[in-house]
Design a protein around this motif. Structure first.
Motif, PDB file in Angstrom:
ATOM      1  N   VAL A  23       7.356  -1.563 -12.537  1.00  0.00           N
ATOM      2  CA  VAL A  23       6.897  -0.050 -12.260  1.00  0.00           C
ATOM      3  C   VAL A  23       6.835   0.065 -10.694  1.00  0.00           C
ATOM      4  N   ALA A  24       6.701  -0.961  -9.815  1.00  0.00           N
ATOM      5  CA  ALA A  24       7.121  -0.665  -8.434  1.00  0.00           C
ATOM      6  C   ALA A  24       8.554  -0.099  -8.301  1.00  0.00           C
ATOM      7  N   TYR A  25       9.185  -0.850  -9.078  1.00  0.00           N
ATOM      8  CA  TYR A  25      10.790  -0.574  -8.903  1.00  0.00           C
ATOM      9  C   TYR A  25      10.990   0.999  -9.345  1.00  0.00           C
ATOM     10  N   ILE A  26      10.315   1.292 -10.628  1.00  0.00           N
ATOM     11  CA  ILE A  26      10.519   2.648 -10.975  1.00  0.00           C
ATOM     12  C   ILE A  26       9.864   3.830 -10.034  1.00  0.00           C
ATOM     13  N   TYR A  27       8.869   3.285  -9.628  1.00  0.00           N
ATOM     14  CA  TYR A  27       8.164   4.245  -8.700  1.00  0.00           C
ATOM     15  C   TYR A  27       9.041   4.564  -7.400  1.00  0.00           C
ATOM     16  N   TYR A  28       9.622   3.311  -6.765  1.00  0.00           N
ATOM     17  CA  TYR A  28      10.504   3.403  -5.632  1.00  0.00           C
ATOM     18  C   TYR A  28      11.557   4.377  -5.762  1.00  0.00           C
ATOM     19  N   THR A  29      12.285   4.019  -7.011  1.00  0.00           N
ATOM     20  CA  THR A  29      13.722   4.634  -7.007  1.00  0.00           C
ATOM     21  C   THR A  29      13.531   6.211  -7.221  1.00  0.00           C
ATOM     22  N   ARG A  30      12.251   6.417  -8.194  1.00  0.00           N
ATOM     23  CA  ARG A  30      12.093   7.954  -8.652  1.00  0.00           C
ATOM     24  C   ARG A  30      11.328   8.701  -7.728  1.00  0.00           C
ATOM     25  N   ILE A  31      10.556   8.059  -6.929  1.00  0.00           N
ATOM     26  CA  ILE A  31       9.624   8.940  -5.756  1.00  0.00           C
ATOM     27  C   ILE A  31       9.998   8.612  -4.616  1.00  0.00           C
ATOM     28  N   VAL A  32      10.089   7.407  -4.136  1.00  0.00           N
ATOM     29  CA  VAL A  32       9.884   7.005  -2.457  1.00  0.00           C
ATOM     30  C   VAL A  32      11.675   7.483  -2.036  1.00  0.00           C
ATOM     31  N   GLU A  52      18.477   2.866  -2.161  1.00  0.00           N
ATOM     32  CA  GLU A  52      18.245   2.722  -3.461  1.00  0.00           C
ATOM     33  C   GLU A  52      19.034   1.335  -3.995  1.00  0.00           C
TER      34      GLU A  52
END
Length: 134
Positions: A23-32, A52
């Motif tokens: 979940v952290a990876y998905i949020y990082y790559t899609r939002i941050v 990325e």
């Protein structure tokens, strides 16, 4: 039952940690990363893909580290028998059954034992009806 419950709890904790990492990876790559990309100056646009890719490398590294082979890995518990012993035992039983059926049929075509106790490959070749390979 306590040992089984303890193993299940260890597996559940490991899965929970992996799920949080995912979940952290998905949020990082899609939002941050897109937020950083939008805030960058045009001369520094190379930083967003770099961040990325670093996040991806970190994700794969942590996943590999979390699930690396261990002496007491709960996902890779093997039976006490070695798989080679099981396959050899099955081949020997097949050879013995063939010898027993050949002797009981009265054909006199029972396999002649060799110095190693019988040629398992030759026995399986005869049983399958194939021609032996040279």
């Amino acid at each position: 039952a306590d040992g089984k419950a303890a193993r299940s709890l260890v597996r559940l904790r490991q899965f929970r940690a992996f799920y949080a990492l995912l979940v952290a990876y998905i949020y990082y790559t899609r939002i941050v990363v897109p937020l950083i990309r939008s805030a960058l100056h045009w001369k520094s646009t190379w930083i967003a893909p770099m961040l990325e890719e670093l996040g991806t490398v970190l994700f794969y590294f942590l996943t590999g580290w979390k699930f690396c082979p261990q002496e007491e890995n709960v996902y890779l518990n093997l039976q006490s028998e070695d798989f080679d012993d099981i396959s050899l035992r099955a081949e020997l039983e097949a050879h013995e059954m063939e010898a027993a059926t050949g002797a009981s049929a009265g054909t006199g075509a029972a396999a002649a034992p060799t110095s190693s106790g019988g040629d398992v490959e030759a026995a399986s070749t005869r049983a399958s009806g194939r021609k032996p390979t040279q």
